[in-house]
Design a protein around this motif. Structure first.
Motif, short mmCIF file in Angstrom:
data_model
loop_
_atom_site.label_atom_id
_atom_site.label_comp_id
_atom_site.label_asym_id
_atom_site.label_seq_id
_atom_site.Cartn_x
_atom_site.Cartn_y
_atom_site.Cartn_z
N VAL A 140 0.85 -1.18 0.00
CA VAL A 140 0.00 0.00 0.00
C VAL A 140 0.89 1.24 0.00
N VAL A 141 0.63 2.14 -0.93
CA VAL A 141 1.32 3.42 -1.00
C VAL A 141 0.33 4.47 -0.53
N LEU A 142 0.67 5.18 0.54
CA LEU A 142 -0.26 6.13 1.14
C LEU A 142 0.10 7.57 0.82
N GLU A 143 -0.92 8.36 0.60
CA GLU A 143 -0.79 9.80 0.44
C GLU A 143 -1.46 10.43 1.65
N ALA A 144 -0.72 11.23 2.38
CA ALA A 144 -1.25 11.84 3.59
C ALA A 144 -1.96 13.15 3.27
N ARG A 145 -3.10 13.34 3.91
CA ARG A 145 -3.87 14.57 3.77
C ARG A 145 -4.20 15.09 5.16
N VAL A 146 -4.24 16.40 5.27
CA VAL A 146 -4.61 17.02 6.54
C VAL A 146 -5.95 17.70 6.35
N ASP A 147 -6.89 17.38 7.24
CA ASP A 147 -8.22 17.96 7.21
C ASP A 147 -8.56 18.43 8.62
N PRO A 148 -8.55 19.73 8.87
CA PRO A 148 -8.81 20.24 10.22
C PRO A 148 -10.21 19.93 10.75
N THR A 149 -11.14 19.55 9.87
CA THR A 149 -12.49 19.23 10.34
C THR A 149 -12.53 17.86 11.02
N VAL A 150 -11.47 17.05 10.81
CA VAL A 150 -11.39 15.78 11.54
C VAL A 150 -10.99 16.12 12.97
N LEU A 151 -11.82 15.74 13.91
CA LEU A 151 -11.56 16.10 15.30
C LEU A 151 -10.35 15.37 15.86
N GLY A 152 -10.18 14.15 15.47
CA GLY A 152 -9.07 13.33 15.94
C GLY A 152 -9.15 11.98 15.26
N GLY A 153 -8.09 11.20 15.39
CA GLY A 153 -8.08 9.89 14.76
C GLY A 153 -7.66 9.99 13.31
N VAL A 154 -7.85 8.89 12.61
CA VAL A 154 -7.39 8.79 11.23
C VAL A 154 -8.41 8.01 10.41
N SER A 155 -8.58 8.42 9.16
CA SER A 155 -9.35 7.61 8.22
C SER A 155 -8.44 7.29 7.05
N ALA A 156 -8.54 6.07 6.57
CA ALA A 156 -7.72 5.63 5.44
C ALA A 156 -8.61 5.00 4.40
N GLN A 157 -8.43 5.42 3.16
CA GLN A 157 -9.16 4.81 2.06
C GLN A 157 -8.16 4.15 1.14
N VAL A 158 -8.34 2.83 0.96
CA VAL A 158 -7.48 2.05 0.08
C VAL A 158 -8.39 1.39 -0.93
N GLY A 159 -8.23 1.78 -2.18
CA GLY A 159 -9.14 1.29 -3.21
C GLY A 159 -10.53 1.81 -2.92
N SER A 160 -11.49 0.92 -2.84
CA SER A 160 -12.86 1.34 -2.55
C SER A 160 -13.23 1.12 -1.09
N THR A 161 -12.28 0.68 -0.27
CA THR A 161 -12.55 0.40 1.14
C THR A 161 -12.11 1.56 2.01
N LEU A 162 -12.99 1.99 2.91
CA LEU A 162 -12.69 3.08 3.83
C LEU A 162 -12.56 2.50 5.24
N TYR A 163 -11.42 2.76 5.87
CA TYR A 163 -11.19 2.39 7.26
C TYR A 163 -11.27 3.69 8.06
N ASP A 164 -12.37 3.87 8.78
CA ASP A 164 -12.62 5.15 9.43
C ASP A 164 -12.45 5.01 10.94
N GLY A 165 -11.39 5.58 11.45
CA GLY A 165 -11.13 5.57 12.89
C GLY A 165 -11.12 6.98 13.44
N THR A 166 -11.91 7.87 12.83
CA THR A 166 -11.93 9.25 13.29
C THR A 166 -12.82 9.38 14.52
N LEU A 167 -12.53 10.37 15.31
CA LEU A 167 -13.31 10.63 16.52
C LEU A 167 -14.75 10.97 16.17
N ARG A 168 -14.95 11.69 15.11
CA ARG A 168 -16.31 12.05 14.68
C ARG A 168 -17.15 10.80 14.42
#
Length: 181
Positions: A140-168
């Motif tokens: 997996v090759v990841l591209e990091a993005r910063v989104d201030p609207t994310v309260l905390g945690g991380v979301s990762a999208q690989v292909g069509s699958t979203l792994y959402d571990g954000t606080l929201r």
């Protein structure tokens, strides 16, 4: 409208030749860089794509550009010259995108995006890529993005699958559970 099948043929041919020479990844990086530079410079794009300029003028501009970029993979330089000669440089963004996708598929790689509230350290990105590799069974090759609207945690999208571990998302899930009780 740009004909994607033409771009696909050029991308496939370029990948075949680059793979034979063992330089598929280097060509991919240089092709993406060149395509991005062309998209960001409107004057350069105008000169290379505008039919008002003669083929010789566009060829001279391309040669100067290739010389200015430093050492360019020979197969990529020849492809860019061919695109200028055949007046098909307009397909370059699609060729670059399709080439990258084909090279990734050939190498068994997936591309993904990681979104967080703050920039993630490189070691954290590597750990996350390792975890995603275990889940997907592919590199997996990841591209990091910063989104201030994310309260905390991380979301990762690989292909069509979203792994959402954000606080929201976690708060939303708790709200739904409490609502059901």
């Amino acid at each position: 409208m740009v004909n994607v099948s033409i771009a696909r043929r050029y991308a496939r041919a370029l990948l075949d030749v680059a793979t034979e020479t063992g330089r598929a990844d280097a060509v991919s990086e240089q092709l993406s860089t060149f395509s991005g530079a062309l998209a960001q410079n409107r004057e350069l794009e105008d000169v290379l794509l505008n039919p008002a300029y003669s083929r010789e003028q566009r060829t001279r501009v391309m040669e100067a550009l290739l010389k200015a970029l430093g050492p360019v993979e020979p197969v990529l330089g020849n492809t860019l010259r061919l695109l200028v000669d055949r007046n098909r440089l307009i397909y370059l963004p699609d060729i670059a995108r399709l080439y990258r996708d084909m090279a990734d598929a050939q190498a068994g790689r997936l591309r993904g995006h990681v979104t967080s509230a703050v920039p993630l350290p490189a070691d954290t990105l590597q750990q996350l890529a390792g975890t995603l590799k275990t889940l997907t069974q592919r590199n997996v090759v990841l591209e990091a993005r910063v989104d201030p609207t994310v309260l905390g945690g991380v979301s990762a999208q690989v292909g069509s699958t979203l792994y959402d571990g954000t606080l929201r998302t976690q708060l939303e899930q708790m709200r739904r559970e409490l609502k059901q009780r």
